[in-house]
Design a protein around this motif. Structure first.
Motif, PDB file in Angstrom:
ATOM      1  N   HIS A 173       0.790  -1.353  -0.065  1.00 28.05           N
ATOM      2  CA  HIS A 173      -0.020  -0.056  -0.061  1.00 28.05           C
ATOM      3  C   HIS A 173       0.844   1.244  -0.068  1.00 28.05           C
ATOM      4  O   HIS A 173       0.478   2.152  -0.919  1.00 28.05           O
ATOM      5  CB  HIS A 173      -0.964  -0.043   1.061  1.00 28.05           C
ATOM      6  N   ILE A 219      -9.195  16.400   6.464  1.00 26.32           N
ATOM      7  CA  ILE A 219      -7.718  15.948   6.226  1.00 26.32           C
ATOM      8  C   ILE A 219      -7.924  14.360   6.072  1.00 26.32           C
ATOM      9  O   ILE A 219      -8.402  13.691   7.322  1.00 26.32           O
ATOM     10  CB  ILE A 219      -6.765  16.297   7.428  1.00 26.32           C
ATOM     11  N   ILE A 220      -7.576  13.506   5.217  1.00 26.95           N
ATOM     12  CA  ILE A 220      -7.736  12.246   5.064  1.00 26.95           C
ATOM     13  C   ILE A 220      -6.604  11.400   4.623  1.00 26.95           C
ATOM     14  O   ILE A 220      -5.530  11.925   4.123  1.00 26.95           O
ATOM     15  CB  ILE A 220      -9.200  11.761   4.369  1.00 26.95           C
ATOM     16  N   PHE A 246      -5.240   7.479   0.156  1.00 23.98           N
ATOM     17  CA  PHE A 246      -6.035   6.277  -0.525  1.00 23.98           C
ATOM     18  C   PHE A 246      -7.521   6.187  -0.466  1.00 23.98           C
ATOM     19  O   PHE A 246      -8.049   5.330  -1.103  1.00 23.98           O
ATOM     20  CB  PHE A 246      -5.103   4.945  -0.386  1.00 23.98           C
ATOM     21  N   LEU A 257      -9.469   8.901  -0.859  1.00 20.79           N
ATOM     22  CA  LEU A 257      -9.882   9.973  -1.579  1.00 20.79           C
ATOM     23  C   LEU A 257     -11.074   9.352  -2.329  1.00 20.79           C
ATOM     24  O   LEU A 257     -12.049  10.200  -2.408  1.00 20.79           O
ATOM     25  CB  LEU A 257      -8.841  10.623  -2.456  1.00 20.79           C
ATOM     26  N   ILE A 269     -18.152  11.675   5.220  1.00 18.86           N
ATOM     27  CA  ILE A 269     -16.733  11.693   5.125  1.00 18.86           C
ATOM     28  C   ILE A 269     -16.125  10.698   6.403  1.00 18.86           C
ATOM     29  O   ILE A 269     -15.203  10.066   6.014  1.00 18.86           O
ATOM     30  CB  ILE A 269     -16.158  13.003   4.959  1.00 18.86           C
ATOM     31  N   GLY A 270     -16.594  11.167   7.413  1.00 20.80           N
ATOM     32  CA  GLY A 270     -16.170  10.169   8.533  1.00 20.80           C
ATOM     33  C   GLY A 270     -16.089   8.938   8.409  1.00 20.80           C
ATOM     34  O   GLY A 270     -15.240   8.025   8.725  1.00 20.80           O
ATOM     35  N   ALA A 312     -13.875   7.558   5.290  1.00 19.70           N
ATOM     36  CA  ALA A 312     -12.490   7.611   5.593  1.00 19.70           C
ATOM     37  C   ALA A 312     -11.798   6.871   6.441  1.00 19.70           C
ATOM     38  O   ALA A 312     -10.680   6.842   6.837  1.00 19.70           O
ATOM     39  CB  ALA A 312     -12.008   9.191   5.636  1.00 19.70           C
ATOM     40  N   LYS A 313     -12.739   6.399   7.290  1.00 21.20           N
ATOM     41  CA  LYS A 313     -12.387   5.397   8.417  1.00 21.20           C
ATOM     42  C   LYS A 313     -11.704   4.225   8.256  1.00 21.20           C
ATOM     43  O   LYS A 313     -11.894   3.469   7.401  1.00 21.20           O
ATOM     44  CB  LYS A 313     -13.439   5.139   9.435  1.00 21.20           C
ATOM     45  N   GLY A 318      -9.869   3.183  11.151  1.00 23.82           N
ATOM     46  CA  GLY A 318      -9.591   2.806  12.569  1.00 23.82           C
ATOM     47  C   GLY A 318      -8.241   2.845  12.758  1.00 23.82           C
ATOM     48  O   GLY A 318      -7.929   2.808  14.072  1.00 23.82           O
ATOM     49  N   ILE A 360      -4.371   5.014  13.407  1.00 22.58           N
ATOM     50  CA  ILE A 360      -3.984   6.049  13.727  1.00 22.58           C
ATOM     51  C   ILE A 360      -3.717   6.848  12.271  1.00 22.58           C
ATOM     52  O   ILE A 360      -3.168   6.410  11.465  1.00 22.58           O
ATOM     53  CB  ILE A 360      -2.841   6.178  14.445  1.00 22.58           C
ATOM     54  N   ASP A 418      -6.114   8.630  10.632  1.00 22.83           N
ATOM     55  CA  ASP A 418      -7.382   8.642   9.697  1.00 22.83           C
ATOM     56  C   ASP A 418      -7.554  10.194   9.383  1.00 22.83           C
ATOM     57  O   ASP A 418      -8.293  10.491   8.424  1.00 22.83           O
ATOM     58  CB  ASP A 418      -8.350   8.102  10.320  1.00 22.83           C
ATOM     59  N   GLY A 419      -7.273  11.041  10.270  1.00 25.86           N
ATOM     60  CA  GLY A 419      -7.457  12.577  10.080  1.00 25.86           C
ATOM     61  C   GLY A 419      -8.712  12.922  10.796  1.00 25.86           C
ATOM     62  O   GLY A 419      -9.313  12.695  11.587  1.00 25.86           O
ATOM     63  N   LYS A 420      -8.848  14.361  10.404  1.00 28.95           N
ATOM     64  CA  LYS A 420      -9.866  15.158  11.060  1.00 28.95           C
ATOM     65  C   LYS A 420     -10.733  16.036  10.181  1.00 28.95           C
ATOM     66  O   LYS A 420     -10.373  16.161   8.959  1.00 28.95           O
ATOM     67  CB  LYS A 420      -8.917  16.212  12.007  1.00 28.95           C
ATOM     68  N   ILE A 421     -12.025  16.301  10.660  1.00 26.65           N
ATOM     69  CA  ILE A 421     -12.769  17.206   9.727  1.00 26.65           C
ATOM     70  C   ILE A 421     -13.178  18.570  10.750  1.00 26.65           C
ATOM     71  O   ILE A 421     -13.476  18.354  11.617  1.00 26.65           O
ATOM     72  CB  ILE A 421     -14.115  16.104   9.440  1.00 26.65           C
ATOM     73  N   VAL A 478     -15.294  19.891  15.091  1.00 22.67           N
ATOM     74  CA  VAL A 478     -14.167  19.026  14.825  1.00 22.67           C
ATOM     75  C   VAL A 478     -14.370  17.741  15.111  1.00 22.67           C
ATOM     76  O   VAL A 478     -15.417  17.317  16.004  1.00 22.67           O
ATOM     77  CB  VAL A 478     -13.009  19.451  15.657  1.00 22.67           C
ATOM     78  N   LEU A 479     -13.968  16.760  14.190  1.00 18.95           N
ATOM     79  CA  LEU A 479     -14.529  15.451  14.253  1.00 18.95           C
ATOM     80  C   LEU A 479     -13.155  14.492  14.103  1.00 18.95           C
ATOM     81  O   LEU A 479     -12.322  15.027  13.139  1.00 18.95           O
ATOM     82  CB  LEU A 479     -15.344  14.821  13.284  1.00 18.95           C
ATOM     83  N   ARG A 480     -12.800  13.738  15.086  1.00 17.87           N
ATOM     84  CA  ARG A 480     -11.522  12.979  14.772  1.00 17.87           C
ATOM     85  C   ARG A 480     -12.144  11.616  14.021  1.00 17.87           C
ATOM     86  O   ARG A 480     -13.003  10.951  14.600  1.00 17.87           O
ATOM     87  CB  ARG A 480     -11.042  12.442  15.971  1.00 17.87           C
ATOM     88  N   ILE A 481     -11.721  11.234  12.905  1.00 21.59           N
ATOM     89  CA  ILE A 481     -12.403  10.552  11.821  1.00 21.59           C
ATOM     90  C   ILE A 481     -12.201   9.151  12.743  1.00 21.59           C
ATOM     91  O   ILE A 481     -13.128   8.151  12.548  1.00 21.59           O
ATOM     92  CB  ILE A 481     -11.962  10.310  10.729  1.00 21.59           C
ATOM     93  N   ARG A 482     -11.132   8.581  13.025  1.00 22.94           N
ATOM     94  CA  ARG A 482     -10.689   7.336  13.802  1.00 22.94           C
ATOM     95  C   ARG A 482     -11.714   6.801  14.917  1.00 22.94           C
ATOM     96  O   ARG A 482     -12.140   5.813  14.767  1.00 22.94           O
ATOM     97  CB  ARG A 482      -9.299   7.346  14.150  1.00 22.94           C
ATOM     98  N   ASP A 534     -14.407   9.068  16.007  1.00 24.54           N
ATOM     99  CA  ASP A 534     -15.649   9.756  16.189  1.00 24.54           C
ATOM    100  C   ASP A 534     -15.698  10.636  17.468  1.00 24.54           C
ATOM    101  O   ASP A 534     -16.825  11.214  17.808  1.00 24.54           O
ATOM    102  CB  ASP A 534     -16.795   8.856  16.316  1.00 24.54           C
TER     103      ASP A 534
END
Ligand SMILES: Nc1ncnc2c1ncn2[C@@H]1O[C@H](COP(=O)(O)OP(=O)(O)O)[C@@H](O)[C@H]1O
Ligand SMILES: Nc1ncnc2c1ncn2[C@@H]1O[C@H](COP(=O)(O)OP(=O)(O)O)[C@@H](O)[C@H]1O
Ligand SMILES: Nc1ncnc2c1ncn2[C@@H]1O[C@H](COP(=O)(O)OP(=O)(O)O)[C@@H](O)[C@H]1O
Lengths: 435, 113, 113, 113, 435, 435
Positions: A420, B7-8, B11, B13, B78-79, B82-83, B85, B87, B89-92, D100-104, D106
């Motif tokens: 990956h 922010i994701i 891969f 996208l 998006i949440g 993009a998940k 699980g 570390i 994964d990013g933020k919105i 704000v949301l942390r995707i990983r 929630d």
């Protein structure tokens, strides 16, 4: 054996200036530069051709697989490959496929020894570059997912178990099976291209597809590099085909001509096919056509004339185009950079077509049905036989080599994360470009 | 109007875009960024010296929507898409946009989206 | 203070910059982004497989100005200079900025612009 | 919550990052941008024609923090670490983030930072 | 003098087809293509090898330093270098180190003159490409901080004061100091690689480190280019080593073989060292191993056999690896692209190892203790002497050249801002890539 | 005809080892490697040189125009070009400009036929690579706006109507107009460079400027590639100029020397001009100087001495510099990559300068006023005449070819959107790099 032939030729063609057992400086110059040209094909030509086509995250790994294959395979060739391929076995039965270990580490060969009219060491080095590029070709099919360690082990084993015996059978001189049968393979249509291309397919099937294939678009890093690679391969191929005349003679001149014609014709053909079918002629298409033409003419380069070169180039391009665009989709294997599609298919076509397009000229031909009795159909059967035997040996040998290498390196495939993130990063700790 | 900035992982996208389009969101702007956070970067080697690549490639997606409801939907979609699980994964982030203009037509605000 | 974010076609950058500078706006930050919207991307070919490039190169311009008036002017100028009238011309977003610092001088807010 | 956007000189990124991390700020997103301002770009030559490169490479750092205090700290730290005192040091903008949301995980808002 | 030797050899080896004072077309072809091959090494091979390793802001400057060095150094060679190196001085004392000015601007040489069996002009052009690459090698140590003007002046002076006299001492024929002493340097281990590599170190120390070194990570622009450069260097090296046999003969054939073996072995060695020590085999490592092997075998290429080539390649790689990874750190000098680490160290090793691995074969050896009495220890002392003398001359000469050049151009180092923004932008007004 | 000359030369120069009608392995080796070298110049050298200078959106199109030109032009050469250029016409009047169709598809030529001392097939392939590069040069002027289909048609027609007749006139042997007049063009100053460069200008004027020219800054994709291209061109040029001696002889050796001197001198000249005038020496400038020097020495390479080579290189560089920097601006045409500025102007200079700098040496010269009576002024008039006739033919022929090709492909120019988005995307469906 090709070696012998050049000497034999001297008897037929009084225009050739050499005599037995005497070094000819022109032939020596030609064989040395041919060696350098074929060398260039692997760590520069093929590496760029393949590297440009890979995704950006695997470019350096692709390059390392090709360049690494060269250096390892060449050492293997010196250590034992040459002996197996061109040594002479005392057992006549074994001599059919296996030259023995008499010349391990080039034992018994002095720097003053000649091979016809030029130094034996040059012949050995020249042949070593063939051994190296053959296995490097196969790497194109498994790019992006094979462990570098597994690949290095494959290179070692394959050079000994697959390449060397096949070379012996086809070019190993009297007593060698396909050589005795009269197979015509001027510069390696069976030995190099079918062999390397099929090995690629076998490895690709055994290791499985890249994750995401064929759904994900896998964009090439830069076709610019691929085009440069194709140009360097073409350049080097004059040593490959021209050097296979083993002297600076009229047969080499013929090979230079047919190589240029077939390659140009194949490139134009691929370009037109794309233009008609997809409305867009791509640079990758022109480059691919160039390689298809070079491969197709390889077994025939010193045997055919102008018309034959056109025909072999054009049809070879159509067949390789079909292999790359259609066949791969139909069967669903992931021949990543089309080693099979181009090298195997065009090499196969060239090997068979040689029977039909070879000039019926005693001065050109090697011993075989065509030369002896003008029997084209008989020659075709010999070509078929050689294709079948080489194919089978490659198939079986490559499967064995794969499983041994996989076992020795704890599995052939990189883990998911590496695949990956890209092999450049995880295996080599490098990135293709740093702004 | 609201702006959603996500922010994701690069891969993801394709998946995120597909999910958004399916939900009727048809405009977005993306850019390549590098993220620094808890996720550990890989290490690179140069002449035997190993250095950690601290800034990890990420994709930033920006979407402007006309109301809070759309914003919530977008964040949710998006949440989910993009998940992984793991570390990194990013933020919105969500913020307010005061006006919008569509250059082509001079439409403004909600009409421009 | 206001922030104007404009997404425009790349080849319009020069025109937009010139128009802004003429109007007295002398600072801006631009970045390369990719846009997804109504504009259709071109298709690329690889080994006979055609795939549409859905994300189209765009330029994002960010300008922070000290008041609403300047913001209106900037939006107008960009809107005019970036217009081609064809789909994909882009959008302009306006939002609020609470404080500004000029790093070199430690000036803040309006003085910093 | 606040968002700090800083435009700085590229070679200051390392220093700024180190200073922020030392101050306990552990997440940020950076991107390559080009700035137009008072700083004069260098000139490039092509076939004897000289043209000034007006857009100068800069780095944009984006940090979202949970409250004004953190925002002030961050602005101060960046301002100090990025300063060279020469034209083109850049600017720092602060604005408001609503959610704000942390995707990983929630997690949302302050928890997500 | 090497020139003489090839003629001398004709007496010993009846297999060589040439006779004195007669042009041999095969030898001529080989020497012309060798000239072209060595040319390619500088503005393509070395420039890419170095360019790919530099930071993106200095890539074009690096390229310009190498390409610019070639064109300037070649002119210097024609104007006076050749005369100093290969001219004949009337004073026997001066003749030890200095060939005089009798052939300035190639005065006195006609296009029909021969050097053994091929045109004298080809010999001069061939040697000119050696002069040019030697100084270009040194640029690798000072990349990213030297003024382009200073560098251009250095190239001029160094070609006259350092390169030409050293070449005279080693290859300048009867009366030249190290030639008379019987030093064995087949293709330039001392003359080219030690010389260029040590000059690099001296310049690096005199000009000081790049700002930020060694704290800042200085990432290479693109190892892809470095690998292509290594491949082109390898290709060109067949002209370098093979051409140093001065004919298409069996010695050239031996050089082709030993060069390929040592290079492959060195590449595999470097790869394995990285793999074991750092867990990651890099493409840069494979490329570096290739160069280390090529350098190490250079002084020995036409003297050793298969086993010697293996040994020289493997140990040469270990030594260069140590130079690049350890030595540089221990002493803290900034040998930016490792001209010293690779060229000097591997060249030094090769020069000394030649004493031990050279075949005791009258037909191969040049005059010296080994040939005359099979005295390997004596030969080793001569090799040591030649290494010491060349090293001292390079050291002193380079220091002098540096200070003159620095004075003439108002200081050798670029200002801080230029170093910071990159030399591409500030000196050349160009950027490596425009999207 | 050059062919003849090499045979003739054998009578004058006893140092040449060949005799009529006998293959010489050294000459054959040299001519084969020269063919490979000249091949390399187009799909690798020129394609990179041009590709690197184009805007990023047109890089692959530029490459495809050059590589595509090679493969198409070579086939055209085999099909009819060679026959027109080097065939013999029964009508003495037609023979002045046109060799007829007697050798269409190489009819009547056997692989054992010789051209002097090497295979005729090698001569034909060698000349084919000249035909191909000439038209490829012209592409540089029209990059970024011409339809690929129009270009492909131009390549076909131009090879037949412009290149082949001009080649016949200059090199077509007895009865051919300029050959009989005694024009000296060693390796193609008029035939290749003036011809290709002027064709470029004509096409550039007919198709019009790129939109935005000259206001918009059109930045080169990467000068790094341009520099590599220049280096590969230089390397290949040893085959171009050296091979034009048609053997591995002293004239080839002279060409190797003069080529290296003129090129180095031209590169240094361009660098210094930029440094003095613009304060910045660019890598593009060094690369451009290299090409200017190579072009300028081409017609003179085998005729002049050391001093002449310096003079031709230096002045050629000044003239090309002036063409690129000034002339283009004064007249406002968009010669995008300076095919006219460099190839035409430096080629013109070289062609005329040959009259003044050619050594008055019977063994070197071809028949003409200088050889016959040492009449330099007479020779200059012949050179002027050949320049005028070639120029006129190119001008008229290229205009005709353009209009036919344009008509056949529905207009020569791409639509606005394609020009704006880039030809890579719209015509080929490819992008130069995918991250
Ligand atoms: N405070 C922040 N401000 C801006 N961007 C942030 C912040 N924290 C994290 N990020 C972005 O989110 C990415 C992921 O964060 P990270 O801490 O690595 O993992 P996770 O998202 O799983 O918590 C970072 O690479 C960075 O781009
Ligand atoms: N809702 C949105 N949020 C953020 N960016 C958007 C949005 N809609 C469009 N964009 C940006 O604007 C660009 C142009 O939009 P598009 O729909 O293609 O055409 P138009 O601007 O003519 O309506 C897109 O490529 C994208 O970058
Ligand atoms: N009004 C503005 N809006 C957005 N960005 C700006 C603005 N003014 C300046 N910048 C950014 O800050 C950078 C530095 O500004 P500049 O005027 O060159 O120097 P200084 O920061 O010393 O005042 C610019 O290159 C640009 O990226």
């Amino acid at each position: 054996m090709k070696l012998k032939l050049s000497v034999l030729m001297a008897l037929f063609l009084p225009i050739f200036a050499f005599a037995e057992d005497k070094l000819d400086s022109g032939d020596t110059a030609w064989m040395m530069i041919s060696t350098a040209l074929v060398l260039l094909m692997t760590p520069a030509g093929l590496a760029l051709f393949y590297g440009g086509m890979t995704r950006s995250k695997n470019v350096l790994n692709t390059y390392a697989m090709v360049m690494g294959a060269f250096v390892v395979a060449f050492l293997v060739w010196i250590i034992a490959g040459y002996s197996i391929a061109f040594g002479t076995n005392e057992s006549a039965m074994l001599q059919n496929v296996f030259g023995g270990f008499g010349n391990v580490m080039l034992d018994g060969i002095k720097w003053t020894d000649l091979s016809g009219t030029y130094p034996m060491f040059v012949f050995i080095a020249f042949q070593g570059t063939f051994a190296a590029i053959t296995v490097a070709i196969a790497s194109g099919s498994v790019i992006g997912r094979m462990k570098f360690s597994t690949w290095m082990v494959i290179v070692v084993l394959w050079g000994l178990l697959v390449y060397a015996p096949i070379t012996h059978m086809v070019w190993g001189g009297e007593g060698a099976y396909l050589f005795d049968a009269g197979a015509l393979d001027f510069a390696g249509g069976t030995v190099v291209h079918m062999n390397g291309g099929l090995a690629g397919l076998v490895l690709a099937i055994l290791i499985g597809r890249r994750s995401g294939y064929p759904k994900t678009a896998m964009k090439p890093y830069s076709i610019l590099f691929t085009a440069v690679g194709a140009a360097l391969l073409w350049f080097g191929w004059y040593g490959f085909n021209g050097g296979s005349a083993f002297g600076a003679n009229a047969i080499a001149g013929l090979a230079v001509m047919t190589t240029t014609i077939a390659t140009s014709a194949a490139a134009v053909t691929w370009m037109l096919l794309e233009w008609f079918i997809f409305k867009k002629p791509t640079l990758l298409g022109i480059a691919s056509g160039i390689i298809a033409g070079l491969v197709a003419i390889t077994p025939a380069a010193g045997f055919v004339g102008v018309g034959g070169a056109f025909a072999i180039g054009i049809v070879g391009s159509v067949i390789a185009f079909f292999g790359v665009i259609k066949l791969k989709k139909i069967f669903g294997y992931d021949d990543s950079l089309d080693a099979f599609g181009i090298h195997f298919l065009a090499g196969l076509w060239g090997a068979l077509a040689t029977a039909f397009f070879a000039l019926n000229d005693q001065a050109l031909l090697w011993d075989g049905p065509l030369k002896e009795s003008g029997d084209r159909m008989g020659q075709f059967m010999v070509q078929l036989e050689s294709v079948a035997i080489v194919g089978t040996w490659t198939l079986v040998g490559t499967v064995i080599v794969y499983y041994i290498a996989s076992a020795l390196t704890g599995g052939a495939r990189v883990d998911e994360e590496t695949e990956h993130n890209g092999l450049d990063e995880n295996i080599h700790g490098e990135t293709v470009t740093n702004a | 109007m609201k702006k959603i900035e996500a922010i994701i992982k690069p891969f993801k996208l394709e998946d995120v875009k597909d999910a958004l389009v399916e939900a009727g969101i048809e405009g977005m702007t993306v850019s390549e960024v590098k993220g620094y956070g808890r996720q550990q970067g890989h290490s690179e080697l140069y002449r035997g010296a190993e250095y950690v690549v601290e800034f990890i490639p990420k994709i930033k997606i920006e979407i402007v929507v006309s109301n809070d409801e759309f914003a919530d939907t977008a964040v949710k979609i998006i949440g989910e898409a993009a998940k992984t699980g793991k570390i990194g994964d990013g933020k919105i982030f969500v913020s307010t946009i005061e006006s919008v203009l569509r250059i082509r037509t001079d439409e403004t605000d909600t009409d421009a989206l």
